[in-house]
Enzyme design. Structure first.
Site, short mmCIF file in Angstrom:
data_model
loop_
_atom_site.label_atom_id
_atom_site.label_comp_id
_atom_site.label_asym_id
_atom_site.label_seq_id
_atom_site.Cartn_x
_atom_site.Cartn_y
_atom_site.Cartn_z
N CYS A 94 0.54 -1.44 -0.24
CA CYS A 94 0.22 -0.08 -0.20
C CYS A 94 0.78 1.24 0.09
CB CYS A 94 -0.80 -0.06 1.36
SG CYS A 94 -1.74 -1.21 1.87
N ILE B 224 -4.24 -7.83 -0.59
CA ILE B 224 -3.52 -8.84 -1.12
C ILE B 224 -4.19 -10.08 -0.03
CG2 ILE B 224 -1.10 -10.23 -0.45
CD1 ILE B 224 -1.47 -7.50 -3.19
N ASN C 127 1.82 -0.69 5.39
CA ASN C 127 2.67 -0.65 4.12
C ASN C 127 3.64 -1.82 4.65
OD1 ASN C 127 3.02 -1.16 1.25
ND2 ASN C 127 4.81 0.89 1.93
N GLY C 128 2.74 -2.99 3.40
CA GLY C 128 3.72 -4.00 3.33
C GLY C 128 3.05 -5.58 3.86
N ASP D 29 -3.03 -8.57 8.69
CA ASP D 29 -2.32 -8.66 9.50
C ASP D 29 -2.35 -7.03 10.33
OD1 ASP D 29 -2.27 -7.30 6.75
OD2 ASP D 29 -0.16 -8.38 6.73
N SER E 141 11.17 -12.64 -5.14
CA SER E 141 12.63 -11.76 -6.41
C SER E 141 13.65 -12.38 -5.28
CB SER E 141 12.38 -10.28 -6.08
OG SER E 141 13.39 -9.87 -6.42
N GLY E 142 14.66 -12.72 -6.41
CA GLY E 142 16.00 -13.13 -6.04
C GLY E 142 16.73 -12.12 -5.78
#
Length: 630
Positions: free
Chosen positions: A2, A53, A75-76, A100, A364-365
């Site tokens: 967000c 999400i 945010n997260g 969460d 992602s790596g």
């Protein structure tokens, strides 16, 4: 994932104005296109844009608890929220959502500011405590999620997920931080806590900010620090086994979502490792993967990505884009708000654009090179450090100083003849040498680049102070661990994570990074350095642990990176634009630069006697910032 924004009236003279808060929130619409809400009380204004999400139906924000003692914007993602929720229920707390966000709020009510230490994930959040009249802001340990703040002269504290959020406040001063300009041309980005504006700061990773109504300034507290103090005392085989177990657990935690989820697959070791773990965990369905290819072979890694696709039968999507994809220059300037010179932001933007066509969350790596010593500069620094340790300082400095000054700068020559930079590094101590190795514009060139008047304004400040400050907090005892630590404190949050956050959120895409899960990273920091960098082989133990899961050509090919052909651009299709934008107008009018040196850098590159591609890109992006804001 967000965007958050807020205004706090600290001294009681400037209550939040809804119209201003609304503008601050709307400018970050791209971060959360699903919903947007505002809460305003007597002294506090909280705003939130939502990308749904988890708990899509009931996870709206700002969220206020039943007792109206606390409110949150967040945010997260917090990946251990379910276990924390159960613990809080046992303590008597009740929940109205499955998000969460509510867990973070109730955790604060239970454990106060220490609650942040219980969270595992990526986050930036603000909690308003009605009873204590106190604002509590926290940022995750590695800096995956951004947080900007400023204390205004009217007594308001303002904050937001991007710098452009704060720019929407009419009371924000936009005077340039001169020291940030020196940092930018040294690093290619502006390291925390500075921003390009003197009045605005970034909340550093692993820090919290607390301010009570009536305070004169916010209080900053560091709640976490990467440590290299301990070393694993076990066999390499057992370390490899535990590495895979811990990595798989970090990946598994990040597969929680109520929306389509996938992974970036560049064909490099790190992204391939993440896809391998995902494929082993979700055996019942194919992993969604995506890759960007380029129409120039030297920049195209898709053949290596295909090896992983074939092995794990992923549902793969690939698009080939032009290596001359330079139309994004001005868009990137607006996207990153302040000067930002990593040109791989272009392909990163494109791969996020591609991923968002099918998924809302991507793994992602990123972070593997920092955690396991995978950058070429790690190898070169350690070789140089070995030479420094063998030659007494009294001899080393005059000899290599002479060679560094008089050996010609052979940018056009084969790599083995380009020794000038190495000689310059060898005359320095370890910190200065590492900065020299990774600088966008090396120290000597910055001295020529800046005008005499601007150098006077710097007052002797040097970007090396950034490294010195962090080195004071290093608790390890070897040279490789030190530069890994410096990368984790500077390059990782300032460059890599900033690049991915802005590029992904421009497309309303959430990116999760298992390799810098703080528990995985802290364990990995205990792996002896001898297992990470073995001669020229970086990430050695990481690669060996993956040999049964990934093709040899993926693990042991030369590192390619995610670059673009800047040198060719500036000698070809962009040379006229380069001259126009760097040698005229706002760059000259700024008073920051020496006009003769700018011309030397531009013309020397165009005629092929110099290779200034990174420096010229940094100048182009700085000029774009000036055009946008001045």
């Amino acid at each position: 994932m967000c965007g958050i924004a807020g205004i706090l009236d600290v001294n009681g003279s400037a209550p939040p104005i809804e119209a201003v808060l609304h503008e601050m929130n709307q400018i970050q619409f791209h971060r959360g296109p699903d919903e947007g809400s505002i809460f305003i009380d007597e002294k506090i204004g909280l705003a939130h844009r939502r990308l749904s999400i988890i708990d899509i139906s009931t996870g709206q924000q700002p969220l206020i608890n039943d007792q109206r003692t606390a409110a949150i914007i967040f945010n997260g993602e917090v990946y251990n929220y379910r276990s924390l929720r159960e613990e809080l229920i046992e303590l008597g707390f009740t929940f109205h959502t499955h998000s969460d966000t509510e867990v973070i709020l109730q955790a604060y009510c239970a454990w106060g500011e220490k609650s942040v230490e219980r969270l595992r994930g990526m986050f930036a959040f603000a909690i308003w405590d009605f009873e204590k009249q106190t604002l509590f802001i926290a940022r995750d340990r590695l800096g995956i999620k951004p947080l900007y703040y400023a204390m205004l002269e009217n007594g308001q504290l303002i904050w937001g997920s991007e710098l452009k959020v704060l720019e929407k406040h009419p009371e924000l001063r936009r005077d340039m931080d001169k020291l940030a300009v020196e940092d930018y041309f040294a690093f290619g980005y502006i390291p925390e806590p500075r921003t390009i504006y003197s009045q605005v700061k970034k909340l550093e990773p692993g820090y919290t900010l607390t301010i009570r109504v009536g305070d004169k300034a916010p209080q900053l507290r560091q709640y976490w620090q990467a440590s290299f103090a301990d070393t694993l005392n076990q066999s390499e085989e057992s370390i490899q086994e535990e590495l895979i177990h811990r990595l798989k657990e970090a990946v598994d935690l990040r597969l929680i979502a109520e929306v389509p989820l996938g992974a970036f697959l560049s064909g490099g070791v790190d992204s391939s490792a993440i896809v391998a773990m995902m494929a082993e965990i979700q055996k019942d369905r194919a992993v969604n993967t995506c890759s960007i290819g380029f129409d120039v072979k030297n920049f195209n890694e898709t053949e290596f990505a295909e090896l992983v696709v074939d092995r794990y039968k992923t549902d793969h999507q690939v698009e080939v884009v032009s290596a001359n994809d330079f139309d994004l220059i001005d868009k990137l300037s607006a996207l990153y708000d302040e000067p930002y010179a990593d040109s791989s932001a272009i392909p990163t933007y494109r791969v996020c654009e591609l991923a968002r066509k099918r998924v809302t969350v991507c793994l992602s790596g990123d972070g593997g090179d920092e955690v396991f010593a995978g950058y070429r500069r790690h190898k070169w620094h350690m070789l140089e450090d070995r030479v420094r340790s063998m030659v007494p300082k009294g001899i080393r400095q005059p000899v290599f100083n002479f060679l560094g000054d008089y050996y010609p700068k052979l940018d056009w020559a084969p790599k083995f003849l380009r020794a000038k930079s190495t000689f310059q590094a060898l005359q320095r101590d370890a910190l200065a040498a590492y900065l020299h190795t990774m600088s966008f514009v090396p120290d000597a060139r910055r001295q020529k680049l800046f005008s005499d008047a601007f150098k006077q304004e710097l007052g002797g400040y040097h970007a090396l102070e950034v490294f010195k400050r962090h080195a004071n907090d290093f608790d390890g005892d070897d040279a490789l661990s030190l530069i890994q630590f410096l990368d984790m404190k500077t390059y990782l949050p300032g460059d890599i994570l900033t690049k991915v956050d802005r590029a992904s959120m421009a497309h309303s895409l959430e990116v999760r990074v298992p390799l810098i899960d703080h528990e995985f990273l802290q364990w990995s920091n205990k792996i002896p350095s001898k297992y990470k960098l073995e001669g020229a082989n970086g990430k050695a133990i990481f690669k060996r642990s993956l040999e049964s899961r990934l093709p040899h050509d993926v693990l042991y090919r030369d590192k390619m990176g995610f670059g673009v052909p800047l040198g060719n651009w500036f000698r070809g299709p962009l040379k006229d634009k380069l001259r126009q934008r760097v040698l005229h107008g706002k760059m000259i009018d700024s008073g920051i630069f020496d006009g003769n040196e700018l011309k030397s850098m531009v013309e020397g590159h165009i005629n092929g006697t110099q290779n200034n591609d990174q420096m010229l890109w940094a100048l182009m992006m700085f000029e774009s910032f000036l055009q946008r804001t001045q």
